[in-house]
Write a protein that holds these residues in place. Structure first.
Motif, PDB file in Angstrom:
ATOM      1  N   LEU A  76      28.643  37.096 -43.509  1.00  0.00           N
ATOM      2  CA  LEU A  76      27.485  37.306 -42.636  1.00  0.00           C
ATOM      3  C   LEU A  76      26.185  37.271 -43.446  1.00  0.00           C
ATOM      4  O   LEU A  76      25.201  36.638 -43.035  1.00  0.00           O
ATOM      5  N   ILE A  77      26.181  37.914 -44.605  1.00  0.00           N
ATOM      6  CA  ILE A  77      24.997  37.909 -45.471  1.00  0.00           C
ATOM      7  C   ILE A  77      24.674  36.488 -45.919  1.00  0.00           C
ATOM      8  O   ILE A  77      23.509  36.081 -45.924  1.00  0.00           O
ATOM      9  N   VAL A  78      25.694  35.728 -46.292  1.00  0.00           N
ATOM     10  CA  VAL A  78      25.483  34.332 -46.689  1.00  0.00           C
ATOM     11  C   VAL A  78      24.871  33.543 -45.537  1.00  0.00           C
ATOM     12  O   VAL A  78      23.895  32.799 -45.723  1.00  0.00           O
TER      13      VAL A  78
ATOM     14  N   THR B 106      20.207  30.848 -43.215  1.00  0.00           N
ATOM     15  CA  THR B 106      19.399  30.600 -42.019  1.00  0.00           C
ATOM     16  C   THR B 106      17.946  31.021 -42.199  1.00  0.00           C
ATOM     17  O   THR B 106      17.025  30.281 -41.842  1.00  0.00           O
ATOM     18  N   PHE B 107      17.730  32.223 -42.757  1.00  0.00           N
ATOM     19  CA  PHE B 107      16.376  32.787 -42.794  1.00  0.00           C
ATOM     20  C   PHE B 107      15.731  32.799 -44.178  1.00  0.00           C
ATOM     21  O   PHE B 107      14.609  33.269 -44.335  1.00  0.00           O
ATOM     22  N   ARG B 108      16.432  32.336 -45.199  1.00  0.00           N
ATOM     23  CA  ARG B 108      15.898  32.291 -46.562  1.00  0.00           C
ATOM     24  C   ARG B 108      15.291  33.635 -46.973  1.00  0.00           C
ATOM     25  O   ARG B 108      14.100  33.761 -47.242  1.00  0.00           O
ATOM     26  N   LEU B 109      16.121  34.652 -46.991  1.00  0.00           N
ATOM     27  CA  LEU B 109      15.670  35.998 -47.355  1.00  0.00           C
ATOM     28  C   LEU B 109      15.105  36.025 -48.766  1.00  0.00           C
ATOM     29  O   LEU B 109      15.571  35.299 -49.650  1.00  0.00           O
ATOM     30  N   LYS B 110      14.110  36.862 -48.972  1.00  0.00           N
ATOM     31  CA  LYS B 110      13.444  36.942 -50.274  1.00  0.00           C
ATOM     32  C   LYS B 110      14.436  37.285 -51.386  1.00  0.00           C
ATOM     33  O   LYS B 110      14.442  36.655 -52.434  1.00  0.00           O
ATOM     34  N   ASN B 111      15.252  38.295 -51.180  1.00  0.00           N
ATOM     35  CA  ASN B 111      16.248  38.710 -52.168  1.00  0.00           C
ATOM     36  C   ASN B 111      17.660  38.355 -51.720  1.00  0.00           C
ATOM     37  O   ASN B 111      18.631  38.981 -52.151  1.00  0.00           O
ATOM     38  N   GLY B 112      17.782  37.353 -50.870  1.00  0.00           N
ATOM     39  CA  GLY B 112      19.067  36.985 -50.294  1.00  0.00           C
ATOM     40  C   GLY B 112      20.101  36.585 -51.322  1.00  0.00           C
ATOM     41  O   GLY B 112      21.273  36.947 -51.205  1.00  0.00           O
TER      42      GLY B 112
END
Length: 100
Positions: A59-61, A66-72
């Motif tokens: 889910l995190i991946v 999808t949203f290009r999280l800053k610390n993803g």
């Protein structure tokens, strides 16, 4: 419920177990997933303790892609590390109990 019935009757055979007669670190994940779909959380955890961590990491991946999280990337990395540690520990415990 038809999908659960179908999954129960079409589970894949573990090639590692077929060749060596020993469980692999992934053995039990299919049965655990089916138990989770049925709502049997305790049975699911007993069959494969790392399943929820695997699903959370996926889910995190997905969210990171999808949203290009800053610390993803860091979240993904730590998710994989923690999941791998739990898989290895549970596999070690399983193999230790099989020897008794």
């Amino acid at each position: 419920m038809a999908i659960i019935n179908w999954l129960e009757h079409h589970m894949l055979t573990c090639p590692f177990k077929h060749v060596t007669s020993f469980d692999c670190p992934g053995c039990g994940i299919q049965r655990s997933f089916i138990a989770l779909l049925k709502g049997n959380f305790k049975e699911s955890f007993h069959l494969y303790p790392a399943l929820l961590l695997v699903l959370c990491t996926l889910l995190i991946v997905s969210i990171h892609i999808t949203f290009r999280l800053k610390n993803g990337a860091a979240y993904v990395k730590y998710g994989y590390i923690i999941t791998t540690i739990v898989i290895l520990i549970s596999y070690g415990v399983k193999m230790t109990h099989l020897g008794n």
